[in-house]
Write a protein that holds these residues in place. Structure first.
Motif, PDB file in Angstrom:
ATOM      1  N   VAL A  34       3.618   7.580   5.437  1.00 33.26           N
ATOM      2  CA  VAL A  34       4.361   6.623   4.611  1.00 33.26           C
ATOM      3  C   VAL A  34       5.819   7.048   4.566  1.00 33.26           C
ATOM      4  O   VAL A  34       6.131   8.173   4.175  1.00 33.26           O
ATOM      5  CB  VAL A  34       3.787   6.567   3.180  1.00 33.26           C
ATOM      6  N   ARG A  35       6.714   6.148   5.010  1.00 37.18           N
ATOM      7  CA  ARG A  35       8.146   6.479   5.021  1.00 37.18           C
ATOM      8  C   ARG A  35       8.739   6.115   3.665  1.00 37.18           C
ATOM      9  O   ARG A  35       9.010   4.957   3.375  1.00 37.18           O
ATOM     10  CB  ARG A  35       8.839   5.756   6.164  1.00 37.18           C
TER      11      ARG A  35
ATOM     12  N   ILE B  39       3.483  13.391  -1.880  1.00 35.88           N
ATOM     13  CA  ILE B  39       3.185  14.353  -0.812  1.00 35.88           C
ATOM     14  C   ILE B  39       2.025  13.859   0.053  1.00 35.88           C
ATOM     15  O   ILE B  39       2.084  13.887   1.288  1.00 35.88           O
ATOM     16  CB  ILE B  39       2.891  15.742  -1.409  1.00 35.88           C
ATOM     17  N   ALA B  40       0.977  13.379  -0.611  1.00 32.50           N
ATOM     18  CA  ALA B  40      -0.153  12.830   0.143  1.00 32.50           C
ATOM     19  C   ALA B  40       0.284  11.603   0.939  1.00 32.50           C
ATOM     20  O   ALA B  40      -0.118  11.421   2.088  1.00 32.50           O
ATOM     21  CB  ALA B  40      -1.294  12.476  -0.807  1.00 32.50           C
ATOM     22  N   ALA B  41       1.143  10.772   0.346  1.00 32.42           N
ATOM     23  CA  ALA B  41       1.599   9.569   1.041  1.00 32.42           C
ATOM     24  C   ALA B  41       2.345   9.931   2.320  1.00 32.42           C
ATOM     25  O   ALA B  41       2.096   9.358   3.379  1.00 32.42           O
ATOM     26  CB  ALA B  41       2.497   8.738   0.121  1.00 32.42           C
ATOM     27  N   ARG B  42       3.252  10.916   2.226  1.00 28.64           N
ATOM     28  CA  ARG B  42       3.995  11.345   3.417  1.00 28.64           C
ATOM     29  C   ARG B  42       3.066  11.847   4.499  1.00 28.64           C
ATOM     30  O   ARG B  42       3.298  11.616   5.678  1.00 28.64           O
ATOM     31  CB  ARG B  42       4.976  12.464   3.056  1.00 28.64           C
TER      32      ARG B  42
ATOM     33  N   TYR C 161       0.836  -1.208   0.000  1.00 33.03           N
ATOM     34  CA  TYR C 161       0.000   0.000   0.000  1.00 33.03           C
ATOM     35  C   TYR C 161       0.870   1.257   0.000  1.00 33.03           C
ATOM     36  O   TYR C 161       0.569   2.224  -0.688  1.00 33.03           O
ATOM     37  CB  TYR C 161      -0.943  -0.017   1.201  1.00 33.03           C
TER      38      TYR C 161
ATOM     39  N   ARG D  12       2.331   1.812  -3.573  1.00 31.98           N
ATOM     40  CA  ARG D  12       1.386   2.317  -4.568  1.00 31.98           C
ATOM     41  C   ARG D  12       0.990   3.749  -4.241  1.00 31.98           C
ATOM     42  O   ARG D  12       0.826   4.580  -5.137  1.00 31.98           O
ATOM     43  CB  ARG D  12       0.169   1.403  -4.640  1.00 31.98           C
ATOM     44  N   ALA D  13       0.850   4.052  -2.943  1.00 28.96           N
ATOM     45  CA  ALA D  13       0.467   5.411  -2.552  1.00 28.96           C
ATOM     46  C   ALA D  13       1.547   6.405  -2.962  1.00 28.96           C
ATOM     47  O   ALA D  13       1.261   7.446  -3.561  1.00 28.96           O
ATOM     48  CB  ALA D  13       0.220   5.474  -1.040  1.00 28.96           C
TER      49      ALA D  13
ATOM     50  N   ARG E 223       3.806   6.087  -5.208  1.00 27.31           N
ATOM     51  CA  ARG E 223       3.922   6.137  -6.660  1.00 27.31           C
ATOM     52  C   ARG E 223       2.888   7.114  -7.231  1.00 27.31           C
ATOM     53  O   ARG E 223       3.165   7.881  -8.136  1.00 27.31           O
ATOM     54  CB  ARG E 223       3.688   4.720  -7.224  1.00 27.31           C
ATOM     55  N   ASP E 224       1.671   7.100  -6.648  1.00 25.05           N
ATOM     56  CA  ASP E 224       0.603   7.970  -7.148  1.00 25.05           C
ATOM     57  C   ASP E 224       0.797   9.424  -6.718  1.00 25.05           C
ATOM     58  O   ASP E 224       0.585  10.340  -7.492  1.00 25.05           O
ATOM     59  CB  ASP E 224      -0.762   7.486  -6.635  1.00 25.05           C
ATOM     60  N   ASP E 225       1.141   9.636  -5.437  1.00 26.85           N
ATOM     61  CA  ASP E 225       1.262  11.014  -4.936  1.00 26.85           C
ATOM     62  C   ASP E 225       2.110  10.999  -3.672  1.00 26.85           C
ATOM     63  O   ASP E 225       1.638  10.642  -2.591  1.00 26.85           O
ATOM     64  CB  ASP E 225      -0.130  11.586  -4.622  1.00 26.85           C
TER      65      ASP E 225
END
Lengths: 320, 241
Positions: A208-209, A201-204, A191, A194-195, A197-199
């Motif tokens: 998400v490390r 800034i939103a993942a961080r 997860y 994929r997060a 990879r998509d975005d």
């Protein structure tokens, strides 16, 4: 709990088991050595492409230097076998571990680059490895290494009278990479990959490390690529930098996933099933004259890129 | 009620532009604080400092007494600060449920528990019917909802909402307001940046007004709209009598 995700994942396991069963009986009626060889290479590359897909597809880090990990895997197990008498059955795991370590060393600086810059850096790193091995006497330099025949057995991973053992070895390898990809896809790492990879800034913002996740993907991908390299070395019995480490190996590992669909479980399998036979058949029927085989190969990629940018797997109607 | 967030003398410049200058205010646990001010007042910059996306040049930000400024977005999210973005960011190759699960993995290592948490949040945010649709297929108000759901899945203490009601129809905005009230009812403190005053003022408990990167004033929403300094910042001196 049952929902669309758990249902989909269960279905994937069922389809995977059916595909595995078909591939397990596929070689039994085939007597033609050329066809057997073609199937073995296809399955091996399906596994390699899946290993690449973990980093290049799920994690979105396009590597064009996987030939380095493949080659290192081939050299490590071969040298352990030739110089130290260690069974390739064990040696291939050492090969995977060292390839994995190298993948981490490559990732450490290169993951500070983003997008195309990362891809370009991997091309360069792969080529550095290729040139290094071409000139390094300890590993046989440009002459390469022969794997002397020590007798037909699983311990030596050498078989002369039948190609079947290698068929099953390649199948176990491909199935293992598929299962690992399946497990990872449903895990926290999957997860996260994929997060980001998509975005990113939103993942961080969701904790998400990014860097450690990329390193993990790189290590896993490198491990299985090295393992595949070790199997390939035992299969062909001779390796040199041009045959296991050159840039075209990196491309050959990456393209099946790209053609079939990056970041999908089936993409690398579908891509390998089309690309590897196409590449082998056009070369043997057209003899490589004037590069017609490469033109067909290239046209296939261009066609898919134009008509199905998400890869052939999107033809199945499955989103992933 | 105790103080949840302390912003102390925070300054941040980008090149020669001072986005935030000596900004100080406290946010009480359980309140909805409006962060208002004209365009370019430094609202989003301040959000980025609180969420850890930028490090202030000076000053510090504390959550429950622990410094969070300069620790980065990942540490801030783990500490309990969640945010939405002015321009919606969704993971477009993933379904709505998968988007929310990314947030849930902030507190849950196992996929099964993350999935259960996502299920709960999707129900709460009114996205259960859209759970298995690809995120890119959502309508703009649904995407805003998805951002909130994803943020809530990280189980935050503080939620930063950056213009989440802007550009919505009155009906959609009304539904958004209800969702924000529901979030607060769960005990989550909210700071929101918003331009649509007729929606914002009845919703918030207190407002901090920024202008040209500084705190202009703060207080109850009813008092602020009468304040000549606020009117002047928004509409120009001519309207402030």
């Amino acid at each position: 709990m049952t929902n669309a995700i758990t249902r989909r994942r269960r279905l994937e396991l069922v389809v995977g088991a059916v595909v595995l069963a078909i591939l397990a009986v596929l070689p039994l009626p085939i007597r033609d050595v050329y066809t057997q060889n073609l199937i073995i290479l296809t399955i091996l590359y399906a596994g390699l492409a899946q290993a690449w897909n973990i980093l290049g597809g799920y994690c979105g880090q396009i590597s064009l230097g996987h030939g380095l990990y493949f080659g290192i895997g081939a050299y490590v197990s071969t040298m352990l076998f030739v110089d130290a008498g260690i069974s390739p059955l064990l040696g291939m795991f050492a090969a995977g571990a060292i390839a994995s370590l190298v993948a981490l060393l490559v990732g450490w600086p290169c993951f500070r680059l983003s997008g195309h810059y990362y891809a370009i850096a991997t091309v360069v790193v792969g080529e550095i490895g290729h040139l290094l091995f071409l000139n390094w006497d300890f590993v046989g330099a440009a002459t390469g290494l022969y794997v002397p025949f020590h007798g037909q057995s699983w311990m030596n991973l050498q078989f002369r009278t039948s190609k079947l053992p290698f068929h099953y070895l390649a199948l176990v390898f491909a199935a293992a990479t598929w299962i690992v990809a399946w497990v990872l896809e449903g895990s926290r790492w999957g997860y996260s990959w994929r997060a980001m990879r998509d975005d990113v800034i939103a993942a961080r913002s969701l904790a998400v490390r990014v860097f450690p996740s990329k390193m993990a993907a790189s290590a896993i991908s490198g491990f299985f690529t090295g393992l595949g390299g070790a199997i390939f070395a035992q299969y062909v019995g001779y390796i040199d930098p041009d045959s296991v480490m050159a840039a075209n190996i990196s491309i050959l590992i990456a393209l099946p996933a790209v053609l079939g669909g990056v970041g999908t479980l089936w993409g690398p399998l579908i891509g390998a099933a089309i690309l590897i036979p196409t590449s082998e058949l056009t070369r043997s029927y057209l003899g490589g004259a004037g590069g017609v085989d490469l033109m067909i190969y290239g046209a296939l990629i261009v066609g898919v890129a134009l008509l199905r940018p998400a890869g052939l797997v999107s033809l199945l109607g499955a989103r992933r | 009620m105790s103080v949840l967030l302390e912003v102390k003398d925070v300054s941040k410049s980008f090149g020669g532009v001072a986005a935030n200058v000596d900004i100080s205010f406290d946010v009480t646990e359980g309140e909805i604080l409006g962060l208002i001010g004209p365009n370019g007042a430094g609202k989003t910059s301040l959000f980025n400092a609180i969420s850890g996306d930028v490090t202030p040049d000076k000053g510090e930000i504390r959550l429950s007494g622990v410094r969070v400024s300069g620790t980065g977005p990942v540490a801030c999210a783990r500490a309990g600060i969640a945010r939405t973005f002015q321009v919606v960011r969704s993971f477009d190759s993933m379904t709505v449920r998968e988007n929310v699960m990314v947030g849930a993995f902030c507190r849950h290592t196992r996929a099964a528990t993350a999935m259960a948490e996502a299920e709960r949040v999707l129900d709460f945010a009114g996205l259960a019917a859209q759970a298995d649709r690809p995120a890119h297929s959502l309508t703009p108000p649904e995407k805003r909802r998805l951002e909130i759901a994803r943020a809530l899945a990280t189980e935050p203490k503080l939620l930063l909402l950056d213009e989440m009601l802007t550009g919505l129809t009155p009906t959609e905005a009304g539904a958004g307001v209800q969702l924000i009230r529901d979030v607060r009812a769960q005990g989550i403190t909210i700071i929101m940046v918003e331009h649509v005053m007729e929606i914002l003022l009845p919703l918030i408990d207190r407002a901090v007004v920024l202008n040209l990167g500084r705190v202009l004033t703060s207080g109850l929403p009813g008092d602020l709209v009468q304040d000549p300094a606020v009117i002047s910042a928004y509409l120009g001196d001519r309207y402030a009598q």
